[in-house]
Scaffold this motif. Structure first.
Motif, mmCIF file in Angstrom:
data_model
loop_
_atom_site.group_PDB
_atom_site.id
_atom_site.type_symbol
_atom_site.label_atom_id
_atom_site.label_comp_id
_atom_site.label_asym_id
_atom_site.label_seq_id
_atom_site.Cartn_x
_atom_site.Cartn_y
_atom_site.Cartn_z
ATOM 1 N N TYR A 20 27.358 15.773 -31.412
ATOM 2 C CA TYR A 20 28.320 14.857 -32.026
ATOM 3 C C TYR A 20 27.790 14.559 -33.419
ATOM 4 O O TYR A 20 26.827 13.803 -33.561
ATOM 5 N N ASP A 63 36.353 14.640 -25.720
ATOM 6 C CA ASP A 63 35.645 14.746 -27.002
ATOM 7 C C ASP A 63 35.850 16.105 -27.662
ATOM 8 O O ASP A 63 35.862 16.209 -28.895
ATOM 9 N N THR A 109 35.397 15.201 -31.758
ATOM 10 C CA THR A 109 34.134 14.481 -31.949
ATOM 11 C C THR A 109 32.946 15.255 -31.389
ATOM 12 O O THR A 109 31.828 15.098 -31.863
#
Length: 129
Positions: free
Chosen positions: A13, A59, A64
């Protein structure tokens, strides 16, 4: 999420590496430990935590989660380009090796081959790992 096959799994991330915390069902690999030690030296944060498949998929879809890799003795670091779950293919980083994975691989292999300085004392007195 616990592992990628027989490898420890990492998710990226931005500048943060996230990996599942160790449990009775996750093997505490040497390469995993090496990546956790090297990452901060390269400017990456590390976090060990429980990670659900739903969180990972969300995600990936939101962007992200920027890359993923598995770690293990034979593979060192192997990029994970897609997760296939419940009939759906989820592509990570356009199925390409990411910068963080590349940086960690280069440094770890460099230490193994004596190209990079071993600041951790991983080599024994005979100069072997």
């Amino acid at each position: 999420m616990e592992e990628a096959g027989s490898m420890n799994i990492f998710f990226v991330y931005a500048n943060k590496l996230v990996t599942p915390r160790l449990t009775d069902s996750i093997l505490p690999g040497i390469t995993r430990d090496s990546v956790l030690a090297l990452a901060p030296q390269l400017g990456y944060e590390v976090e060990e935590k429980d990670i659900s498949i739903d969180e990972v998929l969300s995600d990936i879809k939101s962007g992200t989660l920027t890359e993923s890799c598995g770690t293990g003795t034979a593979a060192v670091l192997a990029p994970v380009g897609e997760l296939f779950y419940k009939g759906e293919k989820n592509i990570i980083n356009d199925n390409k090796v990411g910068k963080v994975t590349r940086d960690l691989y280069k440094r770890l292999v460099g230490i193994q081959y004596g190209i990079e300085k071993d600041v951790f004392g991983w080599f024994d007195v005979a100069g072997k790992i």
